[in-house]
Design a protein around this motif. Sequence first.
Motif, PDB file in Angstrom:
ATOM      1  N   LEU A   1     -48.435   3.667  -1.119  1.00 11.53           N
ATOM      2  CA  LEU A   1     -48.563   3.769   0.326  1.00 11.53           C
ATOM      3  C   LEU A   1     -49.928   4.400   0.601  1.00 11.53           C
ATOM      4  O   LEU A   1     -50.155   5.568   0.284  1.00 11.53           O
ATOM      5  CB  LEU A   1     -47.433   4.633   0.891  1.00 11.53           C
ATOM      6  N   LEU A   2     -50.838   3.597   1.157  1.00 10.09           N
ATOM      7  CA  LEU A   2     -52.212   4.039   1.425  1.00 10.09           C
ATOM      8  C   LEU A   2     -52.554   3.960   2.914  1.00 10.09           C
ATOM      9  O   LEU A   2     -53.739   3.930   3.272  1.00 10.09           O
ATOM     10  CB  LEU A   2     -53.191   3.167   0.625  1.00 10.09           C
ATOM     11  N   ASP A   3     -51.552   3.955   3.766  1.00 12.98           N
ATOM     12  CA  ASP A   3     -51.799   3.838   5.198  1.00 12.98           C
ATOM     13  C   ASP A   3     -52.730   4.956   5.679  1.00 12.98           C
ATOM     14  O   ASP A   3     -52.568   6.122   5.302  1.00 12.98           O
ATOM     15  CB  ASP A   3     -50.487   3.887   5.983  1.00 12.98           C
ATOM     16  N   TYR A   4     -53.706   4.591   6.480  1.00 13.73           N
ATOM     17  CA  TYR A   4     -54.679   5.492   7.099  1.00 13.73           C
ATOM     18  C   TYR A   4     -55.595   6.194   6.085  1.00 13.73           C
ATOM     19  O   TYR A   4     -56.268   7.161   6.425  1.00 13.73           O
ATOM     20  CB  TYR A   4     -53.985   6.527   8.005  1.00 13.73           C
ATOM     21  N   ALA A   5     -55.633   5.725   4.853  1.00 11.73           N
ATOM     22  CA  ALA A   5     -56.552   6.292   3.858  1.00 11.73           C
ATOM     23  C   ALA A   5     -57.980   5.871   4.190  1.00 11.73           C
ATOM     24  O   ALA A   5     -58.205   4.876   4.876  1.00 11.73           O
ATOM     25  CB  ALA A   5     -56.163   5.839   2.453  1.00 11.73           C
ATOM     26  N   LYS A   6     -58.935   6.638   3.691  1.00 10.08           N
ATOM     27  CA  LYS A   6     -60.344   6.369   3.975  1.00 10.08           C
ATOM     28  C   LYS A   6     -61.102   6.198   2.662  1.00 10.08           C
ATOM     29  O   LYS A   6     -61.094   7.074   1.811  1.00 10.08           O
ATOM     30  CB  LYS A   6     -60.931   7.512   4.794  1.00 10.08           C
ATOM     31  N   PHE A   7     -61.758   5.040   2.552  1.00 11.30           N
ATOM     32  CA  PHE A   7     -62.607   4.732   1.406  1.00 11.30           C
ATOM     33  C   PHE A   7     -64.030   4.498   1.893  1.00 11.30           C
ATOM     34  O   PHE A   7     -64.770   3.725   1.317  1.00 11.30           O
ATOM     35  CB  PHE A   7     -62.090   3.479   0.688  1.00 11.30           C
ATOM     36  N   TYR A   8     -64.410   5.170   2.943  1.00  5.78           N
ATOM     37  CA  TYR A   8     -65.692   4.968   3.604  1.00  5.78           C
ATOM     38  C   TYR A   8     -66.848   5.095   2.619  1.00  5.78           C
ATOM     39  O   TYR A   8     -66.975   6.079   1.896  1.00  5.78           O
ATOM     40  CB  TYR A   8     -65.852   5.981   4.746  1.00  5.78           C
TER      41      TYR A   8
END
Length: 190
Positions: A97-104
């Motif tokens: 579950l990676l919802d709303y994760a940031k890989f910017y």
Amino acid sequence: MHPDYILDKEFRDINFEEADIKYKDFENCNFYGCDFTACTFQTVAFIDSNFFDCNFKDTKINYVSLRGVQFTGCNFTNVNFAMTDQVIYEFHFKDCLLDYAKFYSLKLKKMQFINCSMIAVDFMASDLTEVLFDNCNLRKAVFIDTIANKADFYTSYDYSIDPEKNKLAKAIFSTDGLKGLLEKYNLIIK
């Protein structure tokens, strides 16, 4: 857990505190059902390690090295990966579950996301060259200024990617996914 270098250990159902993680190197370790939500990851390295059904929700990850790491069934809701160490790294996600994760702005070349929920994930300015998105829900994921050349979206769904704002040379899409590439034109595709 006091030593700074931990080798060949197995951890089960532990609620980790910040002091248990900070400034430590874990090599060839396995984590099962552990909770890391009370931790601020700072100057931590995980090398050739595996995480199964662990909770990282809202965890602060700063200067973490992930080398040869596999995450399976873990919760990374609202985790910002932007400060992960970008030198000699490799990590993959399966059933996470990676919802709303940031890989910017990360270089994620050849990373694998398999059967993951990735709602509203931020990939802005990331290098997704040859990334595999296998059966992932990418609803409202942000793809702006990404390099997604040769990325594989074939089995993923609910994405909206503007080909004019991203590099997509030889990226793989299914015909069902074309709607996500043409969404900005407000077309009706049947």
